[in-house]
Design a protein around this motif. Structure first.
Motif, PDB file in Angstrom:
ATOM      1  N   CYS A 107       8.107   8.568 -11.124  1.00  0.00           N
ATOM      2  CA  CYS A 107       7.421   8.781  -9.862  1.00  0.00           C
ATOM      3  C   CYS A 107       8.343   8.365  -8.727  1.00  0.00           C
ATOM      4  O   CYS A 107       9.258   7.553  -8.916  1.00  0.00           O
ATOM      5  N   ALA A 108       8.106   8.957  -7.572  1.00  0.00           N
ATOM      6  CA  ALA A 108       8.944   8.710  -6.410  1.00  0.00           C
ATOM      7  C   ALA A 108       8.074   8.674  -5.162  1.00  0.00           C
ATOM      8  O   ALA A 108       7.005   9.296  -5.125  1.00  0.00           O
ATOM      9  N   ALA A 109       8.567   7.968  -4.131  1.00  0.00           N
ATOM     10  CA  ALA A 109       7.790   7.799  -2.903  1.00  0.00           C
ATOM     11  C   ALA A 109       8.678   7.966  -1.674  1.00  0.00           C
ATOM     12  O   ALA A 109       9.856   7.603  -1.688  1.00  0.00           O
ATOM     13  N   VAL A 110       8.082   8.522  -0.637  1.00  0.00           N
ATOM     14  CA  VAL A 110       8.746   8.621   0.660  1.00  0.00           C
ATOM     15  C   VAL A 110       7.685   8.467   1.744  1.00  0.00           C
ATOM     16  O   VAL A 110       6.602   9.054   1.659  1.00  0.00           O
ATOM     17  N   GLN A 111       7.994   7.717   2.765  1.00  0.00           N
ATOM     18  CA  GLN A 111       7.011   7.447   3.821  1.00  0.00           C
ATOM     19  C   GLN A 111       7.095   8.516   4.896  1.00  0.00           C
ATOM     20  O   GLN A 111       7.619   8.314   5.989  1.00  0.00           O
ATOM     21  N   ARG A 112       6.572   9.685   4.544  1.00  0.00           N
ATOM     22  CA  ARG A 112       6.572  10.840   5.441  1.00  0.00           C
ATOM     23  C   ARG A 112       5.308  11.642   5.215  1.00  0.00           C
ATOM     24  O   ARG A 112       4.700  11.574   4.139  1.00  0.00           O
ATOM     25  N   SER A 113       4.928  12.442   6.207  1.00  0.00           N
ATOM     26  CA  SER A 113       3.786  13.334   6.042  1.00  0.00           C
ATOM     27  C   SER A 113       4.227  14.559   5.262  1.00  0.00           C
ATOM     28  O   SER A 113       5.427  14.829   5.112  1.00  0.00           O
ATOM     29  N   SER A 117       0.823  -1.196   0.000  1.00  0.00           N
ATOM     30  CA  SER A 117       0.000   0.000   0.000  1.00  0.00           C
ATOM     31  C   SER A 117       0.866   1.257   0.000  1.00  0.00           C
ATOM     32  O   SER A 117       1.858   1.340   0.716  1.00  0.00           O
ATOM     33  N   LEU A 118       0.472   2.211  -0.814  1.00  0.00           N
ATOM     34  CA  LEU A 118       1.160   3.496  -0.856  1.00  0.00           C
ATOM     35  C   LEU A 118       0.440   4.549  -0.021  1.00  0.00           C
ATOM     36  O   LEU A 118       0.795   5.714  -0.086  1.00  0.00           O
ATOM     37  N   SER A 119      -0.544   4.141   0.741  1.00  0.00           N
ATOM     38  CA  SER A 119      -1.404   5.107   1.431  1.00  0.00           C
ATOM     39  C   SER A 119      -0.680   5.932   2.486  1.00  0.00           C
ATOM     40  O   SER A 119      -1.167   6.976   2.892  1.00  0.00           O
ATOM     41  N   THR A 120       0.495   5.484   2.929  1.00  0.00           N
ATOM     42  CA  THR A 120       1.257   6.245   3.930  1.00  0.00           C
ATOM     43  C   THR A 120       2.456   6.940   3.315  1.00  0.00           C
ATOM     44  O   THR A 120       3.316   7.462   4.027  1.00  0.00           O
ATOM     45  N   TYR A 121       2.532   6.971   2.001  1.00  0.00           N
ATOM     46  CA  TYR A 121       3.666   7.548   1.297  1.00  0.00           C
ATOM     47  C   TYR A 121       3.279   8.846   0.592  1.00  0.00           C
ATOM     48  O   TYR A 121       2.269   8.886  -0.149  1.00  0.00           O
ATOM     49  N   ALA A 122       4.081   9.868   0.805  1.00  0.00           N
ATOM     50  CA  ALA A 122       4.000  11.048  -0.052  1.00  0.00           C
ATOM     51  C   ALA A 122       4.626  10.683  -1.391  1.00  0.00           C
ATOM     52  O   ALA A 122       5.606   9.936  -1.449  1.00  0.00           O
ATOM     53  N   MET A 123       4.050  11.226  -2.460  1.00  0.00           N
ATOM     54  CA  MET A 123       4.481  10.860  -3.796  1.00  0.00           C
ATOM     55  C   MET A 123       4.861  12.094  -4.595  1.00  0.00           C
ATOM     56  O   MET A 123       4.325  13.189  -4.376  1.00  0.00           O
ATOM     57  N   GLY A 124       5.748  11.890  -5.550  1.00  0.00           N
ATOM     58  CA  GLY A 124       6.135  12.993  -6.420  1.00  0.00           C
ATOM     59  C   GLY A 124       6.341  12.515  -7.845  1.00  0.00           C
ATOM     60  O   GLY A 124       6.589  11.325  -8.083  1.00  0.00           O
ATOM     61  N   ALA A 171       0.349  11.998   1.386  1.00  0.00           N
ATOM     62  CA  ALA A 171      -0.202  10.654   1.525  1.00  0.00           C
ATOM     63  C   ALA A 171      -1.728  10.661   1.518  1.00  0.00           C
ATOM     64  O   ALA A 171      -2.375   9.780   0.944  1.00  0.00           O
ATOM     65  N   SER A 172      -2.317  11.652   2.146  1.00  0.00           N
ATOM     66  CA  SER A 172      -3.776  11.753   2.209  1.00  0.00           C
ATOM     67  C   SER A 172      -4.386  12.331   0.941  1.00  0.00           C
ATOM     68  O   SER A 172      -5.587  12.213   0.707  1.00  0.00           O
ATOM     69  N   GLY A 173      -3.544  12.985   0.137  1.00  0.00           N
ATOM     70  CA  GLY A 173      -4.045  13.647  -1.056  1.00  0.00           C
ATOM     71  C   GLY A 173      -4.509  15.067  -0.829  1.00  0.00           C
ATOM     72  O   GLY A 173      -4.917  15.748  -1.772  1.00  0.00           O
ATOM     73  N   VAL A 174      -4.434  15.538   0.411  1.00  0.00           N
ATOM     74  CA  VAL A 174      -4.935  16.880   0.733  1.00  0.00           C
ATOM     75  C   VAL A 174      -3.971  17.962   0.254  1.00  0.00           C
ATOM     76  O   VAL A 174      -4.381  19.004  -0.259  1.00  0.00           O
ATOM     77  N   TRP A 187       6.838  16.915  -0.717  1.00  0.00           N
ATOM     78  CA  TRP A 187       8.282  17.040  -0.853  1.00  0.00           C
ATOM     79  C   TRP A 187       8.643  17.358  -2.290  1.00  0.00           C
ATOM     80  O   TRP A 187       8.216  16.670  -3.204  1.00  0.00           O
ATOM     81  N   LEU A 188       9.433  18.423  -2.465  1.00  0.00           N
ATOM     82  CA  LEU A 188       9.717  18.926  -3.802  1.00  0.00           C
ATOM     83  C   LEU A 188      11.113  18.572  -4.284  1.00  0.00           C
ATOM     84  O   LEU A 188      11.391  18.757  -5.466  1.00  0.00           O
ATOM     85  N   MET A 189      11.960  18.099  -3.401  1.00  0.00           N
ATOM     86  CA  MET A 189      13.341  17.839  -3.778  1.00  0.00           C
ATOM     87  C   MET A 189      13.572  16.354  -3.999  1.00  0.00           C
ATOM     88  O   MET A 189      13.076  15.511  -3.243  1.00  0.00           O
ATOM     89  N   GLU A 190      14.354  16.055  -5.012  1.00  0.00           N
ATOM     90  CA  GLU A 190      14.704  14.666  -5.302  1.00  0.00           C
ATOM     91  C   GLU A 190      15.272  13.952  -4.088  1.00  0.00           C
ATOM     92  O   GLU A 190      14.946  12.795  -3.824  1.00  0.00           O
ATOM     93  N   SER A 191      16.103  14.645  -3.365  1.00  0.00           N
ATOM     94  CA  SER A 191      16.814  14.023  -2.244  1.00  0.00           C
ATOM     95  C   SER A 191      15.880  13.619  -1.107  1.00  0.00           C
ATOM     96  O   SER A 191      16.269  12.869  -0.220  1.00  0.00           O
ATOM     97  N   SER A 192      14.644  14.112  -1.131  1.00  0.00           N
ATOM     98  CA  SER A 192      13.676  13.772  -0.090  1.00  0.00           C
ATOM     99  C   SER A 192      13.071  12.386  -0.286  1.00  0.00           C
ATOM    100  O   SER A 192      12.503  11.824   0.647  1.00  0.00           O
ATOM    101  N   TYR A 193      13.188  11.841  -1.467  1.00  0.00           N
ATOM    102  CA  TYR A 193      12.511  10.599  -1.812  1.00  0.00           C
ATOM    103  C   TYR A 193      13.425   9.386  -1.677  1.00  0.00           C
ATOM    104  O   TYR A 193      14.614   9.447  -1.992  1.00  0.00           O
ATOM    105  N   ASP A 194      12.829   8.290  -1.245  1.00  0.00           N
ATOM    106  CA  ASP A 194      13.593   7.059  -1.020  1.00  0.00           C
ATOM    107  C   ASP A 194      13.434   6.034  -2.131  1.00  0.00           C
ATOM    108  O   ASP A 194      14.302   5.173  -2.301  1.00  0.00           O
ATOM    109  N   TYR A 195      12.310   6.092  -2.831  1.00  0.00           N
ATOM    110  CA  TYR A 195      12.029   5.066  -3.828  1.00  0.00           C
ATOM    111  C   TYR A 195      11.660   5.720  -5.158  1.00  0.00           C
ATOM    112  O   TYR A 195      10.939   6.720  -5.175  1.00  0.00           O
ATOM    113  N   TRP A 196      12.137   5.106  -6.250  1.00  0.00           N
ATOM    114  CA  TRP A 196      11.927   5.638  -7.594  1.00  0.00           C
ATOM    115  C   TRP A 196      11.516   4.524  -8.543  1.00  0.00           C
ATOM    116  O   TRP A 196      11.959   3.380  -8.410  1.00  0.00           O
TER     117      TRP A 196
END
Length: 124
Positions: free
Chosen positions: A96-102, A28-35, A53-56, A105-114
Motif C-alpha cells: 500500500c502507498a499514500a500521498v497527501q493529495r486530492s 490519520s490517513l483521512s487526508t491521504y489518497a491511497m493505492g 482521501a474521501s473514498g469517493v 493516483w495510478l503511478m508509483e512515482s505519485s506516492y510518497d509513503y510505502w
C-alpha cells in the motif's frame, strides 16, 4: 512521518478470497489518497487499485475489475483490499502507498509513503 503496515496476505487456493489491510497507527490517513500495488516474482511492481482521501473516487487495473474492491475506514486509519476469485497470476507481494493529495493516483512515482508489503500466494 507516515508509517504504513500491510497485513492479511497468505497462501490461498485459486478461487479463494483474501482481505488485505493497510494501517498507519501513528496518524490519520483521512487526508491521504491511497493505492495498492503488487510485485509478482521476477517482475516490476504494478498498479492494482487506488482510492481518494474521501473514498469517493476509486479506480482498478483492468485485470482485477469485478474481483477486487478497495475501501477505507478513516476512523480506523485503515485501507482495505478485498480480493475475490483469486487466480495464480494474482500472486505477489502487495504494497500500500499514500500521498497527501486530492484525487486518485495510478503511478508509483505519485506516492510518497510505502509499506513493507504482504505476500499473497495463490496456488493449489
Amino acid at each position: 512521518q507516515v508509517q504504513l503496515a500491510e497485513s492479511g496476505g497468505r497462501l490461498v487456493q485459486p478461487g479463494g478470497s483474501l482481505r488485505l489491510s493497510c494501517v498507519d497507527s501513528g496518524r490519520s490517513l483521512s487526508t491521504y489518497a491511497m493505492g495498492w500495488f503488487r510485485q509478482a516474482p521476477g517482475k516490476d511492481r504494478t498498479y492494482v487499485s487506488a482510492i481518494s482521501a474521501s473514498g469517493v473516487l476509486i479506480d482498478y487495473e483492468d485485470s482485477v475489475k469485478g474481483r477486487f474492491t478497495i475501501s477505507r475506514d478513516n476512523a480506523r486509519n485503515t485501507v482495505y483490499l478485498q480480493m475475490n476469485s483469486l487466480k495464480p497470476e494474482d500472486t505477489g507481494v502487495y504494497y500500500c502507498a499514500a500521498v497527501q493529495r486530492s484525487g486518485i493516483w495510478l503511478m508509483e512515482s505519485s506516492y510518497d509513503y510505502w509499506g513493507q508489503g504482504t505476500q499473497v500466494t495463490v496456488s493449489s
